[in-house]
Design an enzyme around this catalytic site. Structure first.
Site, PDB file in Angstrom:
ATOM      1  N   THR A 105      -0.296  18.678  -1.158  1.00  0.00           N
ATOM      2  CA  THR A 105      -0.593  18.279  -2.789  1.00  0.00           C
ATOM      3  C   THR A 105      -0.734  19.806  -3.619  1.00  0.00           C
ATOM      4  OG1 THR A 105      -1.565  16.430  -1.906  1.00  0.00           O
ATOM      5  CG2 THR A 105      -1.958  16.813  -4.394  1.00  0.00           C
ATOM      6  N   HIS A 124      -5.377   8.381  -5.053  1.00  0.00           N
ATOM      7  CA  HIS A 124      -4.508   9.461  -4.702  1.00  0.00           C
ATOM      8  C   HIS A 124      -3.250   9.190  -5.810  1.00  0.00           C
ATOM      9  CE1 HIS A 124      -2.694  13.281  -3.652  1.00  0.00           C
ATOM     10  NE2 HIS A 124      -2.829  13.179  -2.184  1.00  0.00           N
TER      11      HIS A 124
HETATM   12  N1   CP Z   1      -0.800  13.849   1.159  1.00  0.00           N
HETATM   13  C1   CP Z   1      -1.681  14.873   1.060  1.00  0.00           C
HETATM   14  O1   CP Z   1      -2.576  14.720   0.133  1.00  0.00           O
HETATM   15  O2   CP Z   1      -1.540  16.056   1.893  1.00  0.00           O
HETATM   16  P1   CP Z   1      -2.561  17.223   1.686  1.00  0.00           P
HETATM   17  O3   CP Z   1      -3.884  16.735   2.151  1.00  0.00           O
HETATM   18  O4   CP Z   1      -2.121  18.336   2.637  1.00  0.00           O
HETATM   19  O5   CP Z   1      -2.613  17.492   0.193  1.00  0.00           O
END
Ligand code: CP
Length: 306
Positions: free
Chosen positions: A52, A129
């Site tokens: 992210t 998210h």
């Molecule tokens: N998909 C996702 O949020 O990955 P990260 O935690 O690496 O950002």
């Protein structure tokens, strides 16, 4: 400048989602449009991240903007006791946009209420998210040719998985059918089931991860058991290996089935699945750059043809 924060998928209409997907498609073919020249974007990551943060920062860099921020809150004055409100007010003095991943559910919404600078929620606790949802729906659209009338199986940690919570809300506009596969300890929270029931969206819950369910699905959305959300690690140990997708389980799956995972993967997808043409999770993560370019331009009120 029009301020429009991006903190929850629930704030988006079907038309908003379609418009953002169109913008993401534009950036996929035009990734280096210098639309953010002289803009500073702050990435405030209180929780760990690989995809992210780096895809947001790639998105800003490709758009010609500049990035400030932190990826470890221990190096900031929040470790000395500075409140989130004060931190946000300070960063608002420096940046045109705040992209944040707080520990606390609702903290991105709160931040958006204490500043005039647009805020993008990069994942707030186990809540939402929304930028992941945009790359997920874009990935689903690219692989299925449509978002309408799909059967989506979600597997693993449906209790703490914020990507699952957001994606359910995002896909609810497109007449989906859901299968939820989780152990009792990690079942989807009632609030999301009530949401689906109010919208008359069909769903079924399973505790067995069976090939029957896989074979009926268009999208298989695998998730990691979120170790960091457990207060009792003995409980995590009980469920951490509960479901593991193996290549042999895909033998009778539909031709159009694609396997998505927000990543990081721990051990819920065996490595032998990676070479299966139905595995899409690494391309899915790549789509994150384009989806996030679209979101950034949208919150800053920048048209992609500016
Ligand atoms: N998909 C996702 O949020 O990955 P990260 O935690 O690496 O950002």
């Amino acid at each position: 400048m029009k301020k429009e924060s991006f903190v929850s998928v629930a704030d988006l209409t079907k038309e908003d989602i379609n418009r953002l997907m169109e913008k993401a498609a534009f950036f996929e073919t035009n990734p280096n449009r210098k639309l953010l020249e002289n803009r500073v974007c702050a990435t405030l990551f209180f929780e760990p991240s690989t995809r992210t943060r780096l895809s947001f920062e790639t998105a800003v860099n490709r758009l010609g903007g500049r990035v400030i921020g932190f990826s470890d809150a221990a190096t900031t004055s929040s470790s000395k006791g500075e409140t989130l409100k004060d931190t946000i007010k300070m960063v608002s003095n420096y940046a045109d946009l705040i992209i944040m991943r707080p520990y606390l559910e609702g903290a991105a919404r709160y931040a958006s209420e204490v500043t005039d600078v647009p805020v993008i929620n990069a994942g707030d606790g186990a809540n939402q998210h929304p930028s992941q949802t945009m790359l997920d729906v874009y990935s689903i659209y690219k692989t299925q040719g449509s978002l309408e009338n799909l059967t989506i199986a979600m597997v693993g940690d449906l209790k703490y998985g914020r990507t699952v919570h957001s994606l359910i809300v995002g896909m609810s506009h497109f007449n989906p059918k859901f299968y939820f596969i989780a152990p009792d300890e990690l079942k989807l929270p009632d609030i999301y089931k009530q949401f689906l029931e109010e919208k008359a969206i069909p769903y079924r819950e399973f505790s067995d991860f069976s090939e029957d369910v896989i074979n009926q699905s268009d999208i298989l959305y695998m998730t990691r058991v979120q170790r960091e959300r457990f207060t009792d690690l003995m409980e995590y140990e009980k469920v951490k290996n509960i479901y593991i997708l193996k290549n042999s389980m895909l033998d009778k799956s539909k031709d159009n089935l694609r396997i998505l995972h927000p990543l990081p993967r721990v051990n819920e997808i065996a490595y032998d699945v990676d070479d299966n043409p139905k595995a899409y999770y690494f391309e899915q993560a790549k789509n994150g750059v384009f989806a996030r370019q679209a979101i950034i331009c949208n919150v800053l009120g920048i048209k992609s043809d500016d």
